[in-house]
Design a protein around this motif. Structure first.
Motif, PDB file in Angstrom:
ATOM      1  N   HIS A 196     -12.722 -11.167 -30.742  1.00  0.00           N
ATOM      2  CA  HIS A 196     -13.432 -12.331 -31.288  1.00  0.00           C
ATOM      3  C   HIS A 196     -14.687 -11.867 -32.027  1.00  0.00           C
ATOM      4  N   PRO A 197     -14.972 -12.426 -33.230  1.00  0.00           N
ATOM      5  CA  PRO A 197     -16.151 -11.971 -34.006  1.00  0.00           C
ATOM      6  C   PRO A 197     -17.450 -12.022 -33.207  1.00  0.00           C
ATOM      7  N   ASP A 198     -17.621 -13.000 -32.340  1.00  0.00           N
ATOM      8  CA  ASP A 198     -18.867 -13.114 -31.585  1.00  0.00           C
ATOM      9  C   ASP A 198     -18.988 -12.041 -30.504  1.00  0.00           C
TER      10      ASP A 198
END
Length: 868
Positions: A240-242
C-alpha cells in the motif's frame, strides 16, 4: 421353597447382570475400552479371530470390546462383526468380570448356571465356550476373546494357554491401531493448522535483492509462479502506498542491525482489494557478520489480527517437532515440541551445528538422508533410531529450502515397539499353526516330529534337537537343525553320539525322568559329557545356554525338545514359552497316535477274530480276504463265511451290515453267528437259511439292516459221474456272485439286485436260483467296497471287475484274490472289502497241492469219488 442362594440370585440378578453393573460403574475402564474401539476394517483382528477358531477347531470365535454395551470387533461363525448388544446378554461380560488371569471355561453351557440363561445359549448358538479377558497395560478389562461351538466339549489346558497367548496378540493389535489413529490425528491437526492459518514463507537475500516466496505467499499477493519474478520490486508493487516508506525503512534497519523483523502492513491486490499482512522473519548472518538471508513467514490478518493467528503461534501449536537448519547445518529455528523431544532448549540449540549437538547423527541415516535432500533438492521421509540420551525411534520428513533444510519429526518409539511385538506374536502364532498343521496332516506323527527343528530354528533358537521315546522305552534323537548351514553336519553327528555319552544326571535324562523342563548353562552341558567325540562336537557347537522341554502326553513323557542359544543371542522368555507350547502340542500328538494305534490294532484284531478260516473240503479250494477301509475305523459290517453242512454240502456266505463302526461290527458278529447256527443245524438251503435269519432277527428285536448272498454247492451221484456241480443261491439285496468258467470266460448271474434286505420284513417271500457249474469253475462273492468309487457308479465298477477276472482267470486262487485287491483298490480301499471264492477242482484225480490238505468236520460224510 426357595433356598438362601436362590433368593440371593433373585435379589442381585444373574451373574451377567452383576458383572455388567460392575463394569459400567468403572469410568476409567470404560474410557480405556472406548479408546480401543476400532474404526473401519481391521484385517489384523479378523486374522487373529480366524486363527483362534482354526487352532481350537471351533465353529465360531469373537473379539468383543465392552464399553456401556458390547461391540463385536471381529469374529467368525455366528459372531456378527460390527453388531452391538447389552452387556447383560453376553458371555464376554462374565469373562471380563473374572479375576485377572482366569478364563471362563464352559464345557456344557446349557447345564452351567453361570451362563445357561443367556440368549446365545438358549438360542443354541453356544453349547461350549472358552473366553479370556482382554486387559490393557494398567490391568483394566476392556473386552474378551472367545471361541465357541454349538455342542458341548472339553477344553484342554494347552487350548486355554493358546487362547491367552492369542489374547495378548489381540491387545497388541488394538493398541497398535489406537496409536496409529493418534499419530494420524496429530499429523492431520498440524496440516489443518497450517492450512487454516494460510501461512506463506519467504527467503530474502539483501545483497542480490532475490526474493523467494512459496506458492501460498504468491497467491496471497496475487501472483503465480509465472508472473512472480522473485524481486523486491514485485513485493513493492503490491505494498500500500501509505505503508511503503515506513516498511522500507523497517526492512533496511532490520537488515543493517540484524534486528527483529516483525511488521504488519497493507497490500493492494490487482483488483483494488486491500489486505492486511503480518510478516515475521529471522536473519541468518553471513561470514562478515552482515545479514546473509532473511527467512520468515507471512499470513493474511485481514479481519483477524489477533496474536493467536500469528505464525509463531502456528509453529508452537504443532504437535510435531520442527526445526530449521541453515547451509552450515546450524539450528535456526526450534519449536516447543522439538525442545521437548530433543531434551534441549532452543537457547541451547539455536546456532549450534547439528553434527556437534547430536554426535550420533554423523555417518548415520540422519546425515545420509539430510545431505541427499540438500543435494538433490527433493524431500526425504524415513524412520531412524537415535541412541542415548534420546534412546528413541523417530519418523522424520525433511525438505530442502533456499537457506538449508527444514525438518518435521515425530517420536514413534511406542509405535515401533507395538509393531515389533505384533510381528513377534504373528511369527510365534504362525509357528504354532505350522506345527499343528504338520502334526494334523501327517499319517505318522513321529515322522512329522523329525522335521520339527526346521520350524523352531531360527524362529525360537539357534539350534535344536528333538528326541522321541520309542515303544521299547528307549530315547532316540530323531531330528535336528542349526541356523548355521556349516554347523549342520556337526550337529547331525553329535545327535548320533550324545545320548550314549550322557551321564544319568544330564539335563536330557533328568527331564525324561521328571517330566520337568531343565535350563542349564551350555558350558555345563558340554562338561557333563563323557570324554570323547561327542564332547568334542559339543564344544564345537559351543552353546551358551540349553533348555530341555519335555514333550508330555497323558501322564507320561514321550520325548524332548531341546533348544540351544549361542553367544550373542538372548533367550527371550516369550520364545521359551512358545517352545514349551510346541513341546506340549507334539507330546499330545504323539500320545494320541499311540492311543489310536493301540485302539486300531485292538479293533482290527477283534474284527478278524470274527472272520474265521474256511474249511478245506475234498476237491473244493476256498480262499477268503478281508481289507478294512484306509480312511475310517478299521472295523465295520462286511463279512464272509464258508462252512460245511451236516449233509456234506459246502456253503459260502457274503454279507454287509448297514453302517461302518464298532456297532456295525457287533451286529455283523451276531448275524454271522445266527446264520451259521441255522445252516449247520438244519442242513437247510439258502432261501430257508435267509428266512430263518430274518425271523430270528425279528424275535431277538434286532434293528439292524443287512445285505447277504448265500450259495450252496450240491451234487447227486449222477452229477458226480458227469463232473458237474449245482450251485443253489439266494440273494437278500446283495451284489450277485461271479462265475469264472473253466475256459476263462466270466458269467454274471441274473437278478443281481436280489430280494429285500434282511431286517425289513420277515414275511417277505424270497427266491432261490440254481446254476450248473463244470468242475474247474471258480465262484466269487464280494462286497461293494471292491467295485464302488467316488468318481464312478456301481455298474462301471462291476465291468472293471469282470475285465480283471478274465485276465487273471488262470492264476492260482490265492494269487487271483491278491491281484484283484491290488488292481481294483490298490491295497487301500475307500470302504471295507470282503471276498470269498471257491474253485471246484476235477474229482477224477487227486486233490491239487495248492488246494491244501483235506480238512472237514468229523460229522460230515466223506466225499464219494466217481466209480465208488
Amino acid at each position: 421353597m426357595d433356598g438362601p442362594t436362590d433368593r440371593m440370585i433373585a435379589a442381585e440378578g444373574s451373574l451377567a447382570d452383576r458383572a455388567a453393573t460392575r463394569l459400567r460403574r468403572d469410568p476409567v475402564r470404560v474410557g480405556a475400552a472406548q479408546r480401543l474401539l476400532p474404526t473401519g476394517n481391521r484385517p489384523g483382528l479378523d486374522r487373529l479371530a480366524e486363527l483362534a477358531a482354526r487352532l481350537m477347531g471351533t465353529a465360531g470365535s469373537q473379539v468383543s470390546l465392552l464399553v456401556d454395551h458390547q461391540l463385536i470387533a471381529a469374529g467368525t461363525g455366528a459372531a456378527a462383526v460390527g453388531s452391538t448388544g447389552p452387556l447383560e446378554e453376553s458371555l464376554c461380560t462374565v469373562t471380563a468380570a473374572l479375576p485377572a488371569g482366569e478364563c471362563l471355561v464352559v464345557t456344557d453351557a446349557r447345564d452351567d448356571p453361570r451362563v445357561a440363561d443367556l440368549p446365545p445359549v438358549r438360542a443354541g448358538a453356544v453349547g461350549s465356550y472358552l473366553g479370556t479377558a482382554l486387559t490393557d497395560g494398567s490391568g483394566q478389562p476392556v473386552g474378551a476373546l472367545c471361541v465357541f461351538g454349538p455342542e458341548p466339549r472339553r477344553w484342554a489346558p494347552s487350548e486355554i494357554a493358546t487362547l491367552q497367548q492369542l489374547a495378548a496378540s489381540v491387545m497388541t493389535e488394538l493398541e497398535l491401531s489406537a496409536l496409529l489413529r493418534q499419530y494420524e490425528n496429530e499429523r492431520l491437526r498440524w496440516e489443518l493448522a497450517k492450512e487454516a492459518g494460510e501461512v506463506g514463507t519467504f527467503d530474502f537475500d539483501p545483497s542480490t535483492g532475490l526474493l523467494l516466496w512459496d506458492e501460498q505467499l504468491q497467491r496471497m499477493f496475487g501472483y503465480d509462479p509465472v508472473t512472480f519474478d522473485r524481486s523486491l520490486d514485485a513485493f513493492n508493487a503490491r505494498v500500500h502506498p501509505d505503508d511503503m516508506g515506513w516498511h522500507a525503512d523497517a526492512l533496511q534497519a532490520s537488515v543493517d542491525t540484524l534486528g527483529e523483523y516483525d511488521v504488519e502492513y497493507r497490500i493492494v491486490l490487482p483488483g483494488g482489494q486491500t489486505r492486511w499482512i503480518h510478516a515475521r522473519g529471522r536473519h541468518v548472518p553471513g561470514p562478515d557478520g552482515r545479514t546473509d538471508h532473511l527467512i520468515g513467514a507471512a499470513y493474511d490478518t485481514t479481519g483477524e489480527r489477533e496474536a493467536s493467528t500469528r505464525v509463531t503461534r502456528v509453529l508452537e501449536a504443532m504437535p510435531a517437532g520442527f526445526y530449521s537448519l541453515d547451509r552450515e547445518w546450524r539450528f535456526t529455528h526450534v519449536n516447543a515440541q522439538a525442545e521437548r523431544l530433543l531434551g534441549l532448549s532452543r537457547d541451547e540449540l539455536l546456532g549450534e551445528v547439528l553434527w556437534e549437538a547430536f554426535p550420533a547423527t554423523r555417518g548415520s541415516i540422519f546425515e545420509q538422508s539430510y545431505r541427499e535432500a540438500v543435494s538433490n533438492g527433493d524431500p526425504v521421509l524415513f524412520d531412524a533410531y537415535y541412541p542415548q540420551p534420546l534412546d528413541g525411534w523417530y519418523e522424520l520428513s525433511a525438505w530442502p529450502t533456499p537457506d538449508g533444510l527444514s525438518v518435521y519429526f515425530l517420536e514413534v518409539t511406542e509405535r515401533r515397539a507395538a509393531q515389533e511385538q505384533a510381528e513377534r506374536s504373528a511369527r510365534r502364532l504362525a509357528l504354532l499353526a505350522g506345527v499343528s498343521a504338520d502334526l494334523a496332516g501327517a499319517l505318522d506323527p513321529q515322522t512329522a516330529t523329525a522335521h520339527l527343528p526346521e520350524l523352531v530354528v531360527p524362529a525360537l533358537a539357534d539350534f535344536c534337537i528333538v528326541t522321541v521315546v520309542g515303544a521299547d522305552g528307549r530315547a532316540r534323537d530323531v531330528g535336528s537343525w542349526h541356523a548355521d548351514e556349516d554347523m549342520r553336519p556337526v550337529l547331525d553327528r553329535y545327535t548320533q553320539l550324545r545320548l550314549d555319552a550322557m551321564p544319568p544326571d544330564s539335563p536330557a535324562l533328568t527331564a525324561l525322568r521328571s517330566g520337568v523342563a531343565v535350563r542349564r548353562d551350555g558350558r555345563d552341558v558340554v562338561a557333563l559329557l563323557l570324554p570323547g567325540e561327542a564332547r568334542d562336537l559339543a564344544a564345537r557347537l559351543a552353546p551358551r545356554e540349553a533348555v530341555v522341554l519335555p514333550m508330555r502326553g497323558r501322564n507320561r513323557t514321550l520325548g524332548l525338545l531341546t533348544v540351544y542359544y549361542a553367544d550373542g543371542t538372548p533367550a527371550r522368555e516369550e520364545d521359551l514359552s512358545t517352545a514349551q507350547d510346541v513341546a506340549e502340542r507334539v507330546g499330545l500328538a504323539l500320545d494320541n497316535a499311540r492311543l489310536y494305534g493301540a485302539q486300531q490294532q485292538l479293533a482290527e484284531g477283534l474284527q478278524r477274530s470274527l472272520l474265521t478260516e474256511p474249511p478245506e473240503p475234498d476237491h473244493a479250494e476256498i480262499a477268503v480276504r478281508y481289507l478294512p477301509a484306509a480312511e475310517a475305523a478299521r472295523v465295520g459290517g462286511d463279512w464272509y463265511d464258508a462252512f460245511l453242512q451236516p449233509g456234506g454240502t459246502t456253503m459260502l456266505v457274503i454279507g454287509d451290515v448297514v453302517g461302518h463302526d464298532t456297532e456295525a461290527a457287533a451286529a455283523m458278529g451276531q448275524l454271522r453267528g445266527l446264520l451259521r447256527g441255522i445252516a449247520t443245524y438244519s442242513d437247510a438251503g439258502p432261501v430257508e437259511v435267509l428266512r430263518g435269519l430274518d425271523t430270528s432277527m425279528t424275535t431277538l428285536q434286532m434293528t439292524t439292516l443287512a445285505t447277504a448272498a448265500v450259495a450252496r454247492f450240491e451234487q447227486t451221484p449222477d452229477e458226480l459221474s458227469r463232473g458237474i456241480t449245482r450251485m443253489r443261491w439266494a440273494n437278500a439285496g446283495h451284489l450277485p456272485p461271479l462265475v469264472i468258467n473253466p475256459d476263462g470266460s466270466v458269467a454274471e448271474l441274473a437278478e443281481w439286485n436280489g430280494d429285500l434286505l434282511l431286517g425289513v420284513d420277515p414275511e417277505v417271500k424270497r427266491r432261490e436260483s440254481v446254476v450248473t457249474l463244470d468242475r474247474g469253475a471258480t465262484v466269487l462273492l464280494y462286497t461293494d467296497g471292491l467295485v464302488e468309487r467316488r468318481d464312478s457308479d456301481l455298474d462301471e465298477g462291476i465291468v472293471r471287475l469282470r475285465e480283471a477276472l478274465i485276465e487273471l482267470a488262470d492264476l492260482p486262487l490265492e494269487v487271483l484274490l491278491d491281484e484283484l485287491l491290488e488292481r481294483l483298490v490298490h491295497g487301500r480301499p475307500e470302504d471295507d472289502v470282503a471276498l470269498v471264492a471257491v474253485r471246484l477242482h476235477p474229482q477224477d484225480r487227486p486233490r491239487p497241492v495248492e488246494a491244501g490238505p483235506n480238512r472237514v468236520p468229523p460229522t460230515v460224510p466223506p466225499e464219494r469219488l466217481p466209480g465208488d
